[in-house]
Design an enzyme around this catalytic site. Structure first.
Site, mmCIF file in Angstrom:
data_model
loop_
_atom_site.group_PDB
_atom_site.id
_atom_site.type_symbol
_atom_site.label_atom_id
_atom_site.label_comp_id
_atom_site.label_asym_id
_atom_site.label_seq_id
_atom_site.Cartn_x
_atom_site.Cartn_y
_atom_site.Cartn_z
ATOM 1 N N CYS A 152 0.836 -1.205 0.000
ATOM 2 C CA CYS A 152 0.000 0.000 0.000
ATOM 3 C C CYS A 152 0.870 1.255 0.000
ATOM 4 O O CYS A 152 1.392 1.658 1.046
ATOM 5 C CB CYS A 152 -0.912 -0.009 1.233
ATOM 6 S SG CYS A 152 -1.899 1.495 1.399
ATOM 7 N N CYS A 159 -0.477 4.103 2.115
ATOM 8 C CA CYS A 159 -0.304 3.886 3.555
ATOM 9 C C CYS A 159 1.129 4.172 3.993
ATOM 10 O O CYS A 159 1.360 4.785 5.035
ATOM 11 C CB CYS A 159 -0.640 2.437 3.922
ATOM 12 S SG CYS A 159 -2.259 1.871 3.429
ATOM 13 N N ASP A 160 2.086 3.706 3.207
ATOM 14 C CA ASP A 160 3.478 3.686 3.648
ATOM 15 C C ASP A 160 4.433 4.570 2.853
ATOM 16 O O ASP A 160 5.606 4.679 3.203
ATOM 17 C CB ASP A 160 4.000 2.239 3.599
ATOM 18 C CG ASP A 160 3.183 1.306 4.478
ATOM 19 O OD1 ASP A 160 2.721 1.759 5.537
ATOM 20 O OD2 ASP A 160 2.998 0.135 4.096
#
Length: 306
Positions: A132, A135-136
């Protein structure tokens, strides 16, 4: 006794919940993890009608969830172990061993990201291995990363990461991408992205964190190392249908087989969204599936009363 139990809280499940509740059906959505499914990983959803400037996956799911709650859809974060079918009702057995009875079920469990299965992948999850970018990605500002895959998701996330990182190796096992042309054009024009065709990841290298990746050219069999700080993997999806595979008919890949009314082989059980066998897996088609499933669940309940 519920009229409709919806298993899965992505676009298909939430849309089904909105349509079912608006029709006056007692409705609950069961979502074990995070509402939104795969779409929450998208930083910029630019092909959903009504948002010409684009919208993030998280933002659109927040709107879906708000709308479902407006129509008094019950929300639960329980996981599902299995479902049981009976003539008069259906039972949903939760992972906490409690049971919910319902007249109809809509399976909207979506699909999960596939893994490479190479050495180092499991070891470095959360330590440089990610599925992701939204997300990261922020953890890799100014660094060098690899993205693995050749479909829409891989190219979309590579373009997203290009706004954050210093350099991207885009690794794909074939000699051309599967993504839509507009994404291919954008990737090829981006000077931060170096395309590595005909290559597969053999091993993810590092000590405490990812430090590199060993790749192999599928044609020449020549291996080489790329020094990277992180790797983002987008190589495909596996449908989340295993828990119903002994009851519901699926294809050889595990996707649930339905007709155009979203009906499965079991009367009163429907499927919608990415878990269903279909030609196009997009938010807009998931929403359509959810609406059709809820509409036909209502019709099924009306027939039960007759």
């Amino acid at each position: 006794m519920y009229d409709v139990v919806i298993i899965g809280g992505g676009p298909a499940g939430l849309t089904a919940g909105i349509y079912a509740a608006r029709s006056g059906l007692k409705t609950i959505i069961l979502e074990e993890k995070v509402f939104g499914g795969q779409i929450v990983f998208s930083a910029d959803l630019e092909n959903y009608p009504g948002f010409p400037e684009g919208i993030s996956g998280m933002d659109i799911i927040d709107k879906f969830l708000e709308q479902a709650k407006k129509f008094e859809v019950e929300i639960s974060y329980d996981g599902v172990e299995k479902i049981e079918n009976d003539i008069s009702c259906k039972r949903v057995i939760l992972t906490n061993k409690s049971c919910i009875t319902t007249k109809t079920i809509i399976l909207a469990t979506g699909a999960s990201a596939d893994r490479l299965g190479c050495p180092g992948e499991a070891k470095f999850i959360g330590k440089g291995v990610s599925y992701c970018a939204t997300c990261d990605g922020a953890f890799f500002k100014g660094k060098t990363v690899a993205v693995v895959g050749g479909g829409d998701s891989a190219l979309e996330e590579a373009l997203y990461l290009a706004n954050l990182v210093k350099k991207i190796y885009l690794i794909h096992r074939r000699d051309q991408f599967r993504a839509v042309k507009i994404l291919q054009d954008r990737v090829k024009k981006n000077n931060k992205i170096e395309i590595v065709f005909d290559s597969v990841v053999k091993e993810i290298l590092g000590d405490k964190f990812v430090k590199g990746v060993l790749i192999e050219n599928v044609k020449t069999k020549q291996q080489s190392r790329l020094d990277i700080d992180g790797i983002f993997i987008y190589i495909g999806l596996t449908p989340n249908s295993k828990f119903v595979s002994d009851l519901i008919q699926t294809d050889e890949y595990g996707y649930i087989i339905t007709n155009e009314e979203m009906e499965t082989n079991i009367p009163g059980i429907f499927a919608a969204g990415d878990v269903r066998k279909k030609s196009l897996r997009q938010v807009v088609t998931a929403c359509a599936d959810g609406a059709i499933a809820a509409s036909n669940a209502q019709k099924y309940i009306e027939k039960m009363k007759a």
